[in-house]
Design a protein around this motif. Structure first.
Motif, PDB file in Angstrom:
ATOM      1  N   SER A 134       0.825  -1.210   0.000  1.00 53.59           N
ATOM      2  CA  SER A 134       0.000   0.000   0.000  1.00 53.59           C
ATOM      3  C   SER A 134       0.859   1.259   0.000  1.00 53.59           C
ATOM      4  CB  SER A 134      -0.946   0.003   1.199  1.00 53.59           C
ATOM      5  OG  SER A 134      -0.227  -0.077   2.410  1.00 53.59           O
ATOM      6  N   LEU A 135       2.125   1.137   0.397  1.00 52.48           N
ATOM      7  CA  LEU A 135       3.030   2.284   0.358  1.00 52.48           C
ATOM      8  C   LEU A 135       3.204   2.809  -1.064  1.00 52.48           C
ATOM      9  CD1 LEU A 135       5.813   0.996   2.782  1.00 52.48           C
ATOM     10  CD2 LEU A 135       4.077   2.747   3.277  1.00 52.48           C
ATOM     11  N   VAL A 136       3.122   1.907  -2.035  1.00 57.89           N
ATOM     12  CA  VAL A 136       3.260   2.327  -3.439  1.00 57.89           C
ATOM     13  C   VAL A 136       2.125   3.274  -3.805  1.00 57.89           C
ATOM     14  CG1 VAL A 136       3.259   1.546  -5.834  1.00 57.89           C
ATOM     15  CG2 VAL A 136       4.467   0.222  -4.082  1.00 57.89           C
ATOM     16  N   ASN A 137       0.883   2.846  -3.547  1.00 62.45           N
ATOM     17  CA  ASN A 137      -0.264   3.681  -3.871  1.00 62.45           C
ATOM     18  C   ASN A 137      -0.236   4.988  -3.091  1.00 62.45           C
ATOM     19  OD1 ASN A 137      -1.100   1.560  -5.482  1.00 62.45           O
ATOM     20  ND2 ASN A 137      -2.618   0.808  -4.025  1.00 62.45           N
ATOM     21  N   ASP A 138       0.118   4.895  -1.810  1.00 65.46           N
ATOM     22  CA  ASP A 138       0.155   6.103  -0.983  1.00 65.46           C
ATOM     23  C   ASP A 138       1.198   7.097  -1.488  1.00 65.46           C
ATOM     24  OD1 ASP A 138      -1.774   4.908   0.577  1.00 65.46           O
ATOM     25  OD2 ASP A 138      -0.382   4.295   2.172  1.00 65.46           O
ATOM     26  N   SER A 139       2.355   6.592  -1.881  1.00 64.99           N
ATOM     27  CA  SER A 139       3.419   7.476  -2.357  1.00 64.99           C
ATOM     28  C   SER A 139       3.026   8.190  -3.645  1.00 64.99           C
ATOM     29  CB  SER A 139       4.706   6.678  -2.582  1.00 64.99           C
ATOM     30  OG  SER A 139       5.177   6.121  -1.382  1.00 64.99           O
ATOM     31  N   PHE A 166      13.290   7.136  -5.493  1.00 62.23           N
ATOM     32  CA  PHE A 166      13.647   7.319  -4.099  1.00 62.23           C
ATOM     33  C   PHE A 166      15.159   7.336  -3.908  1.00 62.23           C
ATOM     34  CE2 PHE A 166       9.485   5.240  -4.141  1.00 62.23           C
ATOM     35  CZ  PHE A 166       8.745   6.145  -3.387  1.00 62.23           C
ATOM     36  N   ALA A 167      15.608   8.182  -3.018  1.00 62.87           N
ATOM     37  CA  ALA A 167      17.032   8.257  -2.703  1.00 62.87           C
ATOM     38  C   ALA A 167      17.487   6.966  -2.031  1.00 62.87           C
ATOM     39  CB  ALA A 167      17.290   9.453  -1.789  1.00 62.87           C
ATOM     40  N   ASP A 168      18.772   6.696  -2.114  1.00 60.31           N
ATOM     41  CA  ASP A 168      19.322   5.521  -1.455  1.00 60.31           C
ATOM     42  C   ASP A 168      18.974   5.550   0.033  1.00 60.31           C
ATOM     43  OD1 ASP A 168      20.399   4.795  -3.854  1.00 60.31           O
ATOM     44  OD2 ASP A 168      22.455   5.408  -3.373  1.00 60.31           O
ATOM     45  N   GLY A 169      18.457   4.436   0.519  1.00 60.10           N
ATOM     46  CA  GLY A 169      18.057   4.354   1.906  1.00 60.10           C
ATOM     47  C   GLY A 169      16.624   4.754   2.154  1.00 60.10           C
ATOM     48  N   GLU A 170      15.990   5.338   1.168  1.00 58.72           N
ATOM     49  CA  GLU A 170      14.597   5.781   1.310  1.00 58.72           C
ATOM     50  C   GLU A 170      13.629   4.934   0.483  1.00 58.72           C
ATOM     51  OE1 GLU A 170      13.590   8.053   3.393  1.00 58.72           O
ATOM     52  OE2 GLU A 170      15.629   8.484   4.071  1.00 58.72           O
ATOM     53  N   GLU A 171      14.103   3.819  -0.071  1.00 63.00           N
ATOM     54  CA  GLU A 171      13.243   2.950  -0.878  1.00 63.00           C
ATOM     55  C   GLU A 171      12.101   2.383  -0.031  1.00 63.00           C
ATOM     56  OE1 GLU A 171      17.516   2.534  -2.410  1.00 63.00           O
ATOM     57  OE2 GLU A 171      16.512   2.444  -0.454  1.00 63.00           O
ATOM     58  N   LEU A 172      11.019   1.983  -0.689  1.00 57.84           N
ATOM     59  CA  LEU A 172       9.887   1.353  -0.016  1.00 57.84           C
ATOM     60  C   LEU A 172      10.217  -0.122   0.203  1.00 57.84           C
ATOM     61  CD1 LEU A 172       6.935   2.853  -2.122  1.00 57.84           C
ATOM     62  CD2 LEU A 172       8.083   3.830  -0.113  1.00 57.84           C
ATOM     63  N   VAL A 173      10.102  -0.581   1.444  1.00 62.55           N
ATOM     64  CA  VAL A 173      10.471  -1.959   1.786  1.00 62.55           C
ATOM     65  C   VAL A 173       9.234  -2.848   1.705  1.00 62.55           C
ATOM     66  CG1 VAL A 173      11.400  -3.479   3.556  1.00 62.55           C
ATOM     67  CG2 VAL A 173      12.334  -1.159   3.273  1.00 62.55           C
ATOM     68  N   ASN A 233      10.662 -10.694  -1.146  1.00 65.02           N
ATOM     69  CA  ASN A 233      11.007  -9.456  -0.455  1.00 65.02           C
ATOM     70  C   ASN A 233      11.762  -8.604  -1.463  1.00 65.02           C
ATOM     71  OD1 ASN A 233      10.057 -10.671   1.904  1.00 65.02           O
ATOM     72  ND2 ASN A 233      12.112 -11.241   2.606  1.00 65.02           N
ATOM     73  N   PHE A 234      11.541  -7.318  -1.457  1.00 65.21           N
ATOM     74  CA  PHE A 234      12.283  -6.434  -2.341  1.00 65.21           C
ATOM     75  C   PHE A 234      12.112  -4.987  -1.883  1.00 65.21           C
ATOM     76  CE2 PHE A 234       8.135  -7.276  -4.317  1.00 65.21           C
ATOM     77  CZ  PHE A 234       7.642  -6.001  -4.564  1.00 65.21           C
ATOM     78  N   LYS A 235      12.852  -4.118  -2.533  1.00 59.81           N
ATOM     79  CA  LYS A 235      12.704  -2.692  -2.292  1.00 59.81           C
ATOM     80  C   LYS A 235      12.239  -2.014  -3.579  1.00 59.81           C
ATOM     81  CE  LYS A 235      16.161  -2.381   1.389  1.00 59.81           C
ATOM     82  NZ  LYS A 235      17.432  -1.750   1.822  1.00 59.81           N
ATOM     83  N   VAL A 236      11.328  -1.077  -3.424  1.00 64.63           N
ATOM     84  CA  VAL A 236      10.841  -0.299  -4.562  1.00 64.63           C
ATOM     85  C   VAL A 236      11.705   0.950  -4.674  1.00 64.63           C
ATOM     86  CG1 VAL A 236       8.898   0.974  -5.539  1.00 64.63           C
ATOM     87  CG2 VAL A 236       8.494  -1.165  -4.279  1.00 64.63           C
ATOM     88  N   LYS A 237      12.445   1.007  -5.769  1.00 61.79           N
ATOM     89  CA  LYS A 237      13.337   2.144  -5.984  1.00 61.79           C
ATOM     90  C   LYS A 237      12.616   3.315  -6.648  1.00 61.79           C
ATOM     91  CE  LYS A 237      17.337   4.268  -6.122  1.00 61.79           C
ATOM     92  NZ  LYS A 237      17.949   4.782  -4.867  1.00 61.79           N
ATOM     93  N   ALA A 238      11.598   3.017  -7.455  1.00 65.15           N
ATOM     94  CA  ALA A 238      10.882   4.093  -8.128  1.00 65.15           C
ATOM     95  C   ALA A 238       9.432   3.694  -8.366  1.00 65.15           C
ATOM     96  CB  ALA A 238      11.557   4.451  -9.466  1.00 65.15           C
ATOM     97  N   VAL A 239       8.567   4.700  -8.350  1.00 64.86           N
ATOM     98  CA  VAL A 239       7.143   4.513  -8.641  1.00 64.86           C
ATOM     99  C   VAL A 239       6.741   5.492  -9.725  1.00 64.86           C
ATOM    100  CG1 VAL A 239       6.554   3.670  -6.338  1.00 64.86           C
ATOM    101  CG2 VAL A 239       6.455   6.132  -6.807  1.00 64.86           C
ATOM    102  N   ARG A 240       5.609   5.227 -10.314  1.00 64.18           N
ATOM    103  CA  ARG A 240       5.124   6.079 -11.395  1.00 64.18           C
ATOM    104  C   ARG A 240       3.639   6.342 -11.220  1.00 64.18           C
ATOM    105  NH1 ARG A 240       7.858   4.442 -16.099  1.00 64.18           N
ATOM    106  NH2 ARG A 240       8.696   6.516 -16.398  1.00 64.18           N
ATOM    107  N   GLY A 241       3.225   7.572 -11.530  1.00 67.49           N
ATOM    108  CA  GLY A 241       1.806   7.942 -11.525  1.00 67.49           C
ATOM    109  C   GLY A 241       1.350   8.087 -12.953  1.00 67.49           C
ATOM    110  N   PHE A 242       1.255   6.971 -13.659  1.00 65.54           N
ATOM    111  CA  PHE A 242       1.006   7.027 -15.094  1.00 65.54           C
ATOM    112  C   PHE A 242      -0.347   7.660 -15.395  1.00 65.54           C
ATOM    113  CE2 PHE A 242      -0.298   5.559 -19.227  1.00 65.54           C
ATOM    114  CZ  PHE A 242       0.824   5.833 -19.979  1.00 65.54           C
ATOM    115  N   GLY A 243      -0.351   8.593 -16.310  1.00 63.06           N
ATOM    116  CA  GLY A 243      -1.573   9.271 -16.714  1.00 63.06           C
ATOM    117  C   GLY A 243      -2.189  10.118 -15.631  1.00 63.06           C
TER     118      GLY A 243
END
Length: 366
Positions: A134-139, A166-173, A233-243
């Motif tokens: 849900s952090l992806v949608n919230d971000s 996201f900056a290094d260390g600030e990725e979504l876990v 398990n992974f970290k999200v380095k970038a998200v997109r708000g397409f359209g």
């Protein structure tokens, strides 16, 4: 590009009053994957083949993952794929339509050339309560609201205004997310599935779409193949708000596979309306086509009305199959719930976007 610093199978066959099917043989899927554009599409990045984007710019086939062959579209489905001969609770053999109602999508497809896997279950109890998705949608929602990201400007091709890195260390876990679907799949030299550029992940809270380069290596540098039913398990380095209304994961790093062939929960939606809260969650809808003809809805795609126990839902499907659906066809869809426009828009219409051949079965796709 900007930097930020800080769902046991419950078989519901009773009540199916669906019409008998026309005789159907093997299909001949096109060599091009479901080509679409923005109209009734979640996003052009969700679709395959040549498209135009929301801003009118052209996206090449290579940008969308290259050419898809008949094998990529799932090819012919045998009785084994449908579970072989099936009987009802009274011991009688099920009709073709009743058997099709039991379709399990990618979870029931063991073709090594495809990205299927895991065990089909009804409900979402097997998922982690909260994997962090849900952090992806919230971000994305927050970044769109404060102007940190905006709709992509096609005049500046070297800048993705709709992407937040996201900056290094600030990725979504993300911890314990399950891969629930794949599309735009690639094969290795032996013809086996190797990666997918479009994946969905799920926990009990949300389903999330990722459109990425594909996952081929874990955090320790070991080669891995990520399929449906894998737990990661992974970290999200970038998200997109397409359209401006569609949240996506656009970059993933530090991948760790912590499970494989796990239970993949599906929401049984036959007879129920889809909701925006189910966006990108796995659903199953079994019904009958009630459109005499499909309405064009972007690129080579057409939209059809599917009636299922008093509900009507839109099925969006490419014409790159042996034939388009026809009025009276009995079909089953098992895949992510989609919408038009995206889920963050003010007014959203939920639909079934048949991006991958293995997500649906009908007389036109067996």
């Amino acid at each position: 590009m900007k930097i930020l610093t800080r769902h046991s199978l419950l078989l519901i066959i009773a009540g199916l009053t669906l019409c008998a099917l026309p005789a159907c043989g093997p299909t001949d899927p096109s060599e091009e994957n479901n080509a679409t554009t923005e109209n009734n599409s979640t996003t052009d990045k969700d679709q395959g083949g040549e498209t135009t984007d929301d801003m009118g710019g052209e996206t090449t086939e290579d940008d969308m993952g290259g050419e898809t062959t008949e094998d990529d579209m799932g090819g012919e489905t045998t009785d084994d794929d449908m579970g072989g001969e099936t009987t009802d609770d009274m011991g009688g053999e099920l009709t073709e339509c009743q058997t099709r109602a039991l379709y399990e999508g990618q979870m029931g497809n063991t073709n090594p050339a495809k990205g299927g896997g895991g065990s089909f279950v009804i409900g979402d109890g097997a998922y982690e309560a909260d994997a962090g998705l849900s952090l992806v949608n919230d971000s994305v929602s927050a970044a769109l609201a404060d102007g940190t990201i905006t709709e992509d400007d096609e005049d500046t091709m070297d800048v993705s205004e709709d992407e937040l890195v996201f900056a290094d260390g600030e990725e979504l876990v993300i911890t314990g997310a399950v891969v629930t679907s794949t599309a735009y799949e690639r094969k290795d030299d032996a013809g086996n599935f190797s990666l997918a550029a479009r994946l969905t992940f799920q926990d009990q809270k949300v389903g999330v779409l990722a459109f990425i380069d594909g996952i081929t290596m874990d955090k320790d540098g070991n080669a891995i193949v990520v399929k449906v039913g894998d737990k990661l398990n992974f970290k999200v380095k970038a998200v997109r708000g397409f359209g401006g209304d569609t949240p996506q994961i656009s970059q993933i790093v530090e991948v760790e596979k912590v499970g494989e062939n796990v239970d993949v929960g599906v929401i049984e939606k036959t007879g129920s309306a889809l909701t925006v809260e189910e966006y990108q969650k796995l659903v199953r809808v079994h019904g009958v086509v009630t459109s005499a003809e499909g309405a064009a809805c972007g690129g080579s795609s057409f939209c059809f009305d599917i009636e299922h126990e008093g509900q009507t839902t839109t099925l969006r499907i490419s014409d790159n199959i042996s034939r388009l659906p026809m009025n009276g066809d009995c079909i089953t869809y098992v895949g992510p719930a989609s919408s038009f426009p995206g889920p963050l828009a003010d007014s959203v219409t939920m639909q079934l976007d048949a991006v991958n051949f293995t997500w649906y079965r009908g007389p036109f796709a067996e």
